[in-house]
Design a protein around this motif. Structure first.
Motif, PDB file in Angstrom:
ATOM      1  N   THR A 211       0.874  -1.223  -0.099  1.00  0.00           N
ATOM      2  CA  THR A 211      -0.032   0.025   0.037  1.00  0.00           C
ATOM      3  C   THR A 211       0.960   1.376   0.087  1.00  0.00           C
ATOM      4  O   THR A 211       0.407   2.311  -0.324  1.00  0.00           O
ATOM      5  N   HIS A 212       2.176   1.254   0.535  1.00  0.00           N
ATOM      6  CA  HIS A 212       3.051   2.432   0.574  1.00  0.00           C
ATOM      7  C   HIS A 212       4.052   2.397  -0.422  1.00  0.00           C
ATOM      8  O   HIS A 212       4.623   1.408  -0.828  1.00  0.00           O
ATOM      9  N   ASP A 213       4.295   3.608  -1.015  1.00  0.00           N
ATOM     10  CA  ASP A 213       5.356   3.801  -1.878  1.00  0.00           C
ATOM     11  C   ASP A 213       6.034   5.096  -1.728  1.00  0.00           C
ATOM     12  O   ASP A 213       5.835   6.189  -2.457  1.00  0.00           O
ATOM     13  N   TRP A 214       6.786   5.216  -0.607  1.00  0.00           N
ATOM     14  CA  TRP A 214       7.505   6.388  -0.175  1.00  0.00           C
ATOM     15  C   TRP A 214       8.429   6.787  -1.145  1.00  0.00           C
ATOM     16  O   TRP A 214       8.653   8.072  -1.530  1.00  0.00           O
ATOM     17  N   PHE A 215       9.280   5.766  -1.818  1.00  0.00           N
ATOM     18  CA  PHE A 215      10.016   6.061  -2.873  1.00  0.00           C
ATOM     19  C   PHE A 215       9.324   7.123  -4.003  1.00  0.00           C
ATOM     20  O   PHE A 215       9.927   8.064  -4.526  1.00  0.00           O
ATOM     21  N   ARG A 216       8.424   6.681  -4.518  1.00  0.00           N
ATOM     22  CA  ARG A 216       7.842   7.295  -5.736  1.00  0.00           C
ATOM     23  C   ARG A 216       7.201   8.686  -5.324  1.00  0.00           C
ATOM     24  O   ARG A 216       7.558   9.660  -5.828  1.00  0.00           O
ATOM     25  N   GLY A 217       6.652   8.659  -3.942  1.00  0.00           N
ATOM     26  CA  GLY A 217       6.193   9.986  -3.395  1.00  0.00           C
ATOM     27  C   GLY A 217       7.103  11.027  -3.157  1.00  0.00           C
ATOM     28  O   GLY A 217       6.768  12.183  -3.208  1.00  0.00           O
ATOM     29  N   LYS A 218       8.276  10.557  -2.971  1.00  0.00           N
ATOM     30  CA  LYS A 218       9.308  11.648  -2.211  1.00  0.00           C
ATOM     31  C   LYS A 218      10.556  11.789  -3.193  1.00  0.00           C
ATOM     32  O   LYS A 218      11.260  12.554  -2.668  1.00  0.00           O
ATOM     33  N   SER A 219      10.598  11.160  -4.199  1.00  0.00           N
ATOM     34  CA  SER A 219      11.795  11.180  -5.090  1.00  0.00           C
ATOM     35  C   SER A 219      11.577  11.784  -6.275  1.00  0.00           C
ATOM     36  O   SER A 219      12.648  12.093  -7.149  1.00  0.00           O
ATOM     37  N   PHE A 220      10.639  12.905  -6.593  1.00  0.00           N
ATOM     38  CA  PHE A 220      10.548  13.823  -7.681  1.00  0.00           C
ATOM     39  C   PHE A 220      11.794  14.859  -7.679  1.00  0.00           C
ATOM     40  O   PHE A 220      12.270  15.142  -6.565  1.00  0.00           O
ATOM     41  N   ASP A 221      12.301  14.967  -8.967  1.00  0.00           N
ATOM     42  CA  ASP A 221      13.409  16.162  -8.920  1.00  0.00           C
ATOM     43  C   ASP A 221      12.742  17.418  -8.114  1.00  0.00           C
ATOM     44  O   ASP A 221      11.525  17.804  -8.262  1.00  0.00           O
ATOM     45  N   THR A 222      13.834  18.143  -7.493  1.00  0.00           N
ATOM     46  CA  THR A 222      13.468  19.188  -6.546  1.00  0.00           C
ATOM     47  C   THR A 222      12.708  18.889  -5.074  1.00  0.00           C
ATOM     48  O   THR A 222      12.592  19.956  -4.476  1.00  0.00           O
ATOM     49  N   PHE A 223      12.420  17.620  -4.771  1.00  0.00           N
ATOM     50  CA  PHE A 223      11.814  17.280  -3.632  1.00  0.00           C
ATOM     51  C   PHE A 223      12.640  17.206  -2.479  1.00  0.00           C
ATOM     52  O   PHE A 223      12.144  16.639  -1.383  1.00  0.00           O
ATOM     53  N   ALA A 224      14.028  17.570  -2.622  1.00  0.00           N
ATOM     54  CA  ALA A 224      14.693  17.527  -1.303  1.00  0.00           C
ATOM     55  C   ALA A 224      15.555  18.831  -1.369  1.00  0.00           C
ATOM     56  O   ALA A 224      16.768  18.931  -1.464  1.00  0.00           O
ATOM     57  N   PRO A 225      14.751  20.008  -1.035  1.00  0.00           N
ATOM     58  CA  PRO A 225      15.729  21.142  -0.745  1.00  0.00           C
ATOM     59  C   PRO A 225      16.724  20.999   0.443  1.00  0.00           C
ATOM     60  O   PRO A 225      16.337  20.418   1.440  1.00  0.00           O
ATOM     61  N   LEU A 226      17.918  21.184   0.064  1.00  0.00           N
ATOM     62  CA  LEU A 226      19.122  21.080   0.946  1.00  0.00           C
ATOM     63  C   LEU A 226      19.951  22.023   1.181  1.00  0.00           C
ATOM     64  O   LEU A 226      20.407  23.003   0.375  1.00  0.00           O
ATOM     65  N   GLY A 227      20.445  22.500   2.661  1.00  0.00           N
ATOM     66  CA  GLY A 227      21.276  23.448   2.592  1.00  0.00           C
ATOM     67  C   GLY A 227      20.936  24.432   4.147  1.00  0.00           C
ATOM     68  O   GLY A 227      20.369  23.586   5.052  1.00  0.00           O
ATOM     69  N   PRO A 228      21.359  25.439   4.202  1.00  0.00           N
ATOM     70  CA  PRO A 228      21.920  26.551   3.184  1.00  0.00           C
ATOM     71  C   PRO A 228      23.539  25.976   2.896  1.00  0.00           C
ATOM     72  O   PRO A 228      24.257  26.473   2.241  1.00  0.00           O
ATOM     73  N   TRP A 229      23.881  25.420   4.037  1.00  0.00           N
ATOM     74  CA  TRP A 229      25.334  24.971   4.228  1.00  0.00           C
ATOM     75  C   TRP A 229      25.620  23.892   5.079  1.00  0.00           C
ATOM     76  O   TRP A 229      24.573  23.422   5.581  1.00  0.00           O
ATOM     77  N   PHE A 230      26.712  23.317   5.034  1.00  0.00           N
ATOM     78  CA  PHE A 230      27.385  21.971   5.873  1.00  0.00           C
ATOM     79  C   PHE A 230      27.862  22.825   7.171  1.00  0.00           C
ATOM     80  O   PHE A 230      28.755  23.604   7.078  1.00  0.00           O
TER      81      PHE A 230
END
Length: 325
Positions: A211-230
């Motif tokens: 019933t669940h497919d987290w990979f599909r629902g969360k892996s679209f391009d731009t679906f992981a804003p990251l930053g602003p720095w390390f």
């Protein structure tokens, strides 16, 4: 965020592109302090540091994190010496309109921990087993979903319930297999902020018995804003007590702390390392607190602006847009 705390001076490392006319569009690494960026190569050159000190890879943060266990300590030590000597002021900060922030680095793999806050699980209608009878639930998010602060998050045309999730991102700094919980912090290079954008309606399937497919629902391009720095590990005194916030169009949606995790950072690292060999540059999105859109019946639409921040690190801002046809 940027003061001395128990003798530790705050700093971060960013990746940027110059916007100066005629500048080569190459990515460079910057030292971050007090909200200002200083070209790291210029800072280290002023200190007389070079390749013989193992600092050549510091000019590419992705490369540096891939061998953080070899050169990370040397880079951090050189930066601290530079800060103590007042080198950034002598080098001069980059003009705020002369650069664009990129993602801090390109993660090799992104692991994400689902339902890792009790209140978030409750707002999602997730029934959890007692902690003593369970272990972290991990899934993977595509590394191509990563995007920088200041960029657009693109709504897939067939997704109607796209949501937000602010999370503390832990960056692995050395190879590890069967990592003991009590020593897991030794495998951490540092931290950044991730917004685990999720298409809730695409997280579920009716065409399969699963019933669940987290990979599909969360892996679209731009679906992981990251930053602003390390931010290096030793700069953050207690990663399990950091305030996490997320707003949409200026309205507060999430406001909690990392203290609310069901499985803490060390337990997540140990669990993953029982399954596979962790690699430098791997990223763990450690879970989101309550306040997501699904719990409110509110979802992202074109024109919305999300700001996700974590105390001791910084904040990322991303606008939501419709996908062009």
């Amino acid at each position: 965020m940027e003061d001395k705390e128990e003798g530790v001076t705050w700093f971060g490392l960013a990746t940027y592109e110059s916007l100066a006319p005629g500048a080569v569009a190459a990515r460079r690494t910057a030292l971050v302090q007090h909200g200002r960026l200083y070209d790291l190569e210029a800072v280290l050159r002023h200190m007389g540091a070079g390749a013989e000190d193992g600092l050549a890879s510091a000019q590419d943060l992705t490369a540096l994190l891939s061998d953080w266990y070899v050169h990370g300590e040397a880079v951090s030590a050189a930066v601290r010496r530079a800060l103590d000597a007042g080198v950034p002021a002598k080098v001069g900060a980059l003009a705020t309109d002369s650069y664009r922030l990129c993602v801090p680095y390109q993660p090799g793999r992104i692991f994400a921990t689902a339902s890792n806050f009790y209140e978030h699980a409750a707002e999602m209608g997730t029934k959890l087993a007692p902690r003593s009878e369970s272990s972290p639930y991990m899934f993977m998010k595509a590394e191509t979903s990563v995007t920088a602060t200041g960029t657009d998050v693109v709504l897939p045309p067939h997704a109607e319930r796209v949501d937000w999730e602010v999370e503390l991102a832990v960056v692995i700094g050395r190879p590890g297999r069967h990592v003991p919980v009590e020593r897991a912090h030794e495998w951490i290079a540092g931290y950044t902020v991730i917004n685990d954008v999720s298409a809730r309606d695409l997280n579920r399937r009716t065409d399969y018995p699963f019933t669940h497919d987290w990979f599909r629902g969360k892996s679209f391009d731009t679906f992981a804003p990251l930053g602003p720095w390390f931010v290096p590990r030793d700069v953050i005194r207690d990663p399990q007590n950091l305030r996490m916030t997320l707003s949409v169009n200026g309205e507060s949606m999430q406001d909690d702390t990392t203290a609310g995790m069901i499985f803490n950072i060390a337990e997540q690292i140990a669990y993953l390392s029982e399954i596979l060999t962790l690699k430098p540059g791997d990223l763990i999105a450690t879970g989101t607190p309550t306040g997501v859109g699904m719990g409110r019946g509110v979802y992202l639409k074109a024109g919305d602006v999300m700001v996700a921040g974590i105390e001791g690190i910084g904040a990322i801002e991303n606008r939501v847009v419709a996908q062009r046809k």
